[in-house]
Design a protein around this motif. Structure first.
Motif, PDB file in Angstrom:
ATOM      1  N   GLU A 241     -88.638 105.698 -45.615  1.00  0.00           N
ATOM      2  CA  GLU A 241     -87.607 105.102 -44.755  1.00  0.00           C
ATOM      3  C   GLU A 241     -88.272 104.479 -43.526  1.00  0.00           C
ATOM      4  O   GLU A 241     -87.886 103.399 -43.078  1.00  0.00           O
ATOM      5  CB  GLU A 241     -86.617 106.192 -44.331  1.00  0.00           C
ATOM      6  CG  GLU A 241     -85.207 105.719 -44.122  1.00  0.00           C
ATOM      7  CD  GLU A 241     -84.266 106.902 -43.941  1.00  0.00           C
ATOM      8  OE1 GLU A 241     -84.144 107.390 -42.797  1.00  0.00           O
ATOM      9  OE2 GLU A 241     -83.654 107.343 -44.947  1.00  0.00           O
ATOM     10  N   MET A 242     -89.286 105.171 -42.992  1.00  0.00           N
ATOM     11  CA  MET A 242     -90.024 104.651 -41.830  1.00  0.00           C
ATOM     12  C   MET A 242     -90.768 103.368 -42.220  1.00  0.00           C
ATOM     13  O   MET A 242     -90.799 102.407 -41.459  1.00  0.00           O
ATOM     14  CB  MET A 242     -91.007 105.717 -41.327  1.00  0.00           C
ATOM     15  CG  MET A 242     -91.585 105.424 -39.952  1.00  0.00           C
ATOM     16  SD  MET A 242     -90.363 105.666 -38.633  1.00  0.00           S
ATOM     17  CE  MET A 242     -91.399 105.516 -37.181  1.00  0.00           C
ATOM     18  N   VAL A 243     -91.371 103.377 -43.410  1.00  0.00           N
ATOM     19  CA  VAL A 243     -92.060 102.173 -43.900  1.00  0.00           C
ATOM     20  C   VAL A 243     -91.065 101.012 -43.968  1.00  0.00           C
ATOM     21  O   VAL A 243     -91.338  99.901 -43.490  1.00  0.00           O
ATOM     22  CB  VAL A 243     -92.703 102.426 -45.285  1.00  0.00           C
ATOM     23  CG1 VAL A 243     -93.161 101.119 -45.929  1.00  0.00           C
ATOM     24  CG2 VAL A 243     -93.890 103.393 -45.160  1.00  0.00           C
ATOM     25  N   ASP A 244     -89.880 101.278 -44.537  1.00  0.00           N
ATOM     26  CA  ASP A 244     -88.848 100.236 -44.628  1.00  0.00           C
ATOM     27  C   ASP A 244     -88.405  99.760 -43.243  1.00  0.00           C
ATOM     28  O   ASP A 244     -88.146  98.570 -43.032  1.00  0.00           O
ATOM     29  CB  ASP A 244     -87.632 100.740 -45.425  1.00  0.00           C
ATOM     30  CG  ASP A 244     -87.903 100.800 -46.932  1.00  0.00           C
ATOM     31  OD1 ASP A 244     -88.919 100.213 -47.370  1.00  0.00           O
ATOM     32  OD2 ASP A 244     -87.114 101.436 -47.655  1.00  0.00           O
ATOM     33  N   THR A 245     -88.316 100.699 -42.298  1.00  0.00           N
ATOM     34  CA  THR A 245     -87.937 100.335 -40.925  1.00  0.00           C
ATOM     35  C   THR A 245     -88.980  99.406 -40.307  1.00  0.00           C
ATOM     36  O   THR A 245     -88.642  98.392 -39.692  1.00  0.00           O
ATOM     37  CB  THR A 245     -87.777 101.600 -40.053  1.00  0.00           C
ATOM     38  OG1 THR A 245     -86.842 102.481 -40.672  1.00  0.00           O
ATOM     39  CG2 THR A 245     -87.292 101.257 -38.660  1.00  0.00           C
ATOM     40  N   SER A 316     -87.748 108.687 -27.366  1.00  0.00           N
ATOM     41  CA  SER A 316     -87.199 108.987 -28.700  1.00  0.00           C
ATOM     42  C   SER A 316     -87.696 107.959 -29.708  1.00  0.00           C
ATOM     43  O   SER A 316     -88.126 106.861 -29.340  1.00  0.00           O
ATOM     44  CB  SER A 316     -85.670 108.960 -28.649  1.00  0.00           C
ATOM     45  OG  SER A 316     -85.244 107.610 -28.435  1.00  0.00           O
ATOM     46  N   THR A 317     -87.594 108.317 -30.979  1.00  0.00           N
ATOM     47  CA  THR A 317     -87.985 107.394 -32.047  1.00  0.00           C
ATOM     48  C   THR A 317     -87.153 106.114 -31.964  1.00  0.00           C
ATOM     49  O   THR A 317     -87.665 105.002 -32.122  1.00  0.00           O
ATOM     50  CB  THR A 317     -87.816 108.081 -33.417  1.00  0.00           C
ATOM     51  OG1 THR A 317     -88.640 109.256 -33.424  1.00  0.00           O
ATOM     52  CG2 THR A 317     -88.237 107.178 -34.564  1.00  0.00           C
ATOM     53  N   GLU A 318     -85.862 106.272 -31.665  1.00  0.00           N
ATOM     54  CA  GLU A 318     -84.952 105.125 -31.555  1.00  0.00           C
ATOM     55  C   GLU A 318     -85.399 104.176 -30.438  1.00  0.00           C
ATOM     56  O   GLU A 318     -85.496 102.952 -30.632  1.00  0.00           O
ATOM     57  CB  GLU A 318     -83.557 105.667 -31.244  1.00  0.00           C
ATOM     58  CG  GLU A 318     -82.430 104.749 -31.612  1.00  0.00           C
ATOM     59  CD  GLU A 318     -81.073 105.402 -31.298  1.00  0.00           C
ATOM     60  OE1 GLU A 318     -80.082 104.904 -31.829  1.00  0.00           O
ATOM     61  OE2 GLU A 318     -81.026 106.395 -30.532  1.00  0.00           O
ATOM     62  N   GLU A 319     -85.681 104.756 -29.271  1.00  0.00           N
ATOM     63  CA  GLU A 319     -86.147 103.953 -28.132  1.00  0.00           C
ATOM     64  C   GLU A 319     -87.491 103.295 -28.456  1.00  0.00           C
ATOM     65  O   GLU A 319     -87.709 102.121 -28.157  1.00  0.00           O
ATOM     66  CB  GLU A 319     -86.253 104.865 -26.896  1.00  0.00           C
ATOM     67  CG  GLU A 319     -87.038 104.292 -25.719  1.00  0.00           C
ATOM     68  CD  GLU A 319     -86.397 103.062 -25.085  1.00  0.00           C
ATOM     69  OE1 GLU A 319     -87.124 102.321 -24.392  1.00  0.00           O
ATOM     70  OE2 GLU A 319     -85.191 102.818 -25.289  1.00  0.00           O
TER      71      GLU A 319
END
Length: 334
Positions: A241-245, A316-319
């Protein structure tokens, strides 16, 4: 940062991705910073950082560079999943030995070492493990093997207080390794396994802050010397999912095709064999180590870092992802 007693600090690899982030935070805290690298970096000049050019394998250069220094952050290393064992050994082991000796000779008080969780990776799932997990019996690549030897040298060092940190998959604006590596393979990537494997990552400024917290913790409590700490975002993500992001951030579609872990490992080992046989210098598209890494879960219990160092991921990961998007859209990653 809370400490007013400014220090004279030296960062090896201060021009690298993590090194630069550490340098920036030290400068903001008012410390006097020197970088020791093989080359010179304009960005460090702009920050007003003194730069010494030299080779980690040259003990004399390090001995001179470390004169009058209070704390050394040893960040420089040879990364990657492919290459000649001797090249890795020269930088990661001999280089670290020389750093330790130069610290002791110059009476440097503290040494904070950037290690890697791959030093304990045995090719199997690692879920929620802490620092009590042992080094594996055998390694799948020269990088984790030489980093493990170096980490043990740092932990056993005599005459200087040390902490080793194990940040996992560092990313963020300025990334010249993980993010570009994924983007370069856009369209050719295959998901290995069923996509349920979770991994820890760490945003670069959080990793940098952990290094400074480690230095401050050693000042307060010298008995922490010799310790090692996992550090992360403290929220494991699905690796694919991180790769796709990351692909999405760069304007690419997600990974569509899947391959089994066994097949990926076989392909990786076969490619390694042929690349060695024909002395091919560049990195194979897959290696045995990469196949294992991409198919397994590896995330870690960071409560020891929280307790001893006061570490918490402030960004955060989002930020972090929104900062990464800004960086990419500003075109600076080109």
């Amino acid at each position: 940062m809370g400490h007013t007693d400014h220090e004279r600090v030296l960062v090896t690899g201060g021009g690298g991705f993590l090194g630069r982030a550490i340098v920036r935070q030290l400068k903001m805290a008012g410390d006097v910073v020197t970088s020791f690298s093989r080359q010179s970096y304009r960005e460090l000049d702009d920050l007003g950082v003194r730069q010494i050019q030299g080779d980690l394998a040259d003990p004399q250069a390090l001995k001179q560079a470390f004169t009058g220094v209070d704390t050394v952050f040893h960040v420089a290393a040879k990364p990657g999943i492919w290459g000649d064992f001797d090249d890795y050994f020269r930088v990661n082991v001999t280089g670290t030995e020389n750093v330790i000796q130069a610290c002791v000779r110059n009476r440097v008080k503290r040494l904070v070492y950037t290690s890697s969780p791959s030093v304990v990776f045995d090719g199997n799932h690692m879920e929620g493990v802490d620092e009590s997990v042992d080094y594996p019996g055998r390694f799948h690549a020269p990088y984790p093997e030489t980093k493990a030897i170096a980490e043990q040298l740092v932990r056993r060092a005599d005459g200087v207080l040390t902490i080793a940190l194990r940040p996992h998959l560092i990313w963020g604006p300025g990334d010249n390794h993980l993010f570009p590596g994924i983007i370069r393979r856009a369209g050719r990537l295959r998901r290995i396994g069923d996509g349920t494997n979770r991994v820890d990552t760490i945003y670069v400024d959080n990793a940098a802050r952990a290094h400074i917290l480690a230095r401050d913790a050693l000042k307060r409590n010298p008995t922490l010397s010799g310790n090692v700490y996992f550090i992360s975002q403290d929220e494991p993500v699905l690796l694919w999912e991180m790769v796709d992001t990351f692909l999405d951030v760069a304007g690419f579609g997600p990974v569509k095709k899947t391959i089994s872990p066994g097949t990926a490992f076989f392909i990786g080992r076969s490619l390694e064999f042929f690349y060695r046989l024909f002395a091919v210098k560049q990195e194979p598209p897959m290696t045995g180590f990469a196949a294992k890494e991409l198919a397994t879960s590896h995330w870690f219990d960071i409560s020891r870092a929280k307790q001893d160092l006061g570490y918490l991921p402030l960004i955060s990961t989002e930020e972090g992802l929104s900062r990464l998007r800004q960086w990419v859209s500003s075109g600076e990653e080109k």
